[in-house]
Design an enzyme around this catalytic site. Structure first.
Site, mmCIF file in Angstrom:
data_model
loop_
_atom_site.group_PDB
_atom_site.id
_atom_site.type_symbol
_atom_site.label_atom_id
_atom_site.label_comp_id
_atom_site.label_asym_id
_atom_site.label_seq_id
_atom_site.Cartn_x
_atom_site.Cartn_y
_atom_site.Cartn_z
ATOM 1 N N ASP A 72 0.808 -1.214 0.000
ATOM 2 C CA ASP A 72 0.000 0.000 0.000
ATOM 3 C C ASP A 72 0.843 1.267 0.000
ATOM 4 O O ASP A 72 1.969 1.295 0.523
ATOM 5 C CB ASP A 72 -0.877 0.041 1.258
ATOM 6 C CG ASP A 72 -2.136 -0.784 1.123
ATOM 7 O OD1 ASP A 72 -2.236 -1.583 0.177
ATOM 8 O OD2 ASP A 72 -3.029 -0.639 1.994
ATOM 9 N N HIS A 217 3.647 -2.157 3.375
ATOM 10 C CA HIS A 217 3.770 -0.814 2.799
ATOM 11 C C HIS A 217 5.197 -0.624 2.297
ATOM 12 O O HIS A 217 6.142 -0.791 3.074
ATOM 13 C CB HIS A 217 3.479 0.255 3.856
ATOM 14 C CG HIS A 217 2.109 0.191 4.441
ATOM 15 N ND1 HIS A 217 1.769 -0.720 5.421
ATOM 16 C CD2 HIS A 217 0.991 0.927 4.192
ATOM 17 C CE1 HIS A 217 0.491 -0.538 5.755
ATOM 18 N NE2 HIS A 217 0.000 0.452 5.026
#
Length: 260
Positions: A72, A217
């Site tokens: 992400d 992430h």
């Protein structure tokens, strides 16, 4: 029931981007989200097609022990190193890219993701919590990255991950209109709370099960160094890495639906 808030001790940037990641289960419980598991999608898809059509994508997850690795809020300065790792390990991933300061700053990395066989998806334009803004603003948050991604790789994303996993009926209706399925996750390393790569690796390994959707992430410095160990250990345990869309095949993600 009130939704839990991001821990106040986190830096503002980290909180704004991903502090709610670990809260999705609690949030889902409060809002009673109707989520669909990958195995259910595959079953529906198989019923609609002949079962002897062979593997879908690079692997048939009806038979293989599949897991989807997702990232992400990138791309970022860490992404080139991550892409090299994935290429060397022959591991596809799904990137839920962020528009502002990411897609617009690193357009060549978005093109590279697609060119190297990864799935490029949306994480909105500026990571605003969709359930806390008005319908016009929510529409802009979803439309802008769609257009930006299409300009770069020639196709619109079909998957979207709502920031902090927060969605509701209005966002579901809007996602359906825009042709976006909503993808949550089953595994989180809470990599927004630590730079300890060994801890990130352990958290992922401990939580992963078949059909897992792993949330990481590529904006945090401790995450990318953890990826080789995650890949090595999960391969050792018999897992096969696929994109989210491959995880669902022979079924397909339907716009508006929520998958986890």
């Amino acid at each position: 029931m009130k939704m839990a808030r991001a821990p106040k001790r986190l830096p503002r940037t980290a909180a704004a981007l991903a502090a709610g990641a670990a809260l999705v289960l609690a949030v889902s419980g409060c809002t009673k989200l109707d989520t669909t598991a990958p195995s259910a999608v595959r079953k529906e898809g198989a019923a609609a097609k002949k079962a002897d059509q062979g593997a879908f994508g690079t692997v048939d997850c009806r038979r293989a022990k599949c897991v989807a690795l997702t990232f992400d809020a990138g791309p970022s300065e860490n992404t080139p190193r991550l892409l090299k790792i994935l290429k060397d390990e022959k591991v596809p991933a799904t990137f839920f890219t962020l528009g502002k300061n990411h897609i617009e700053k690193y357009p060549e990395l978005v093109k590279r993701m697609d060119a190297e066989g990864h799935e490029v998806a949306s994480h909105t334009w500026s990571h605003k919590i969709l359930t806390k803004i008005g319908p016009a603003e929510a529409r802009r948050e979803l439309e802008r990255p769609n257009k930006a991604i299409e300009r770069l790789i020639g196709k619109k994303p079909t998957l979207m991950r709502p920031p902090q996993g927060r969605t509701n009926d209005d966002i579901t209706e809007l996602s359906e209109e825009l042709g976006l399925a909503q993808v949550l996750w089953t595994v989180t390393a809470k990599d927004y709370t630590t730079d300890d790569s060994a801890l990130i690796r352990k958290r992922v390994i401990d939580q992963t099960k078949r059909d897992g959707i792993i949330l990481l992430h590529d904006i945090y410095r401790g995450t990318v160094p953890a990826v080789p160990g995650v890949i090595a250990e999960l391969k050792k345990r018999g897992y096969v890495f696929v994109t989210v869309s491959q995880l669902l095949a022979p079924g397909k993600a339907e716009p508006g639906k929520i998958y986890r």
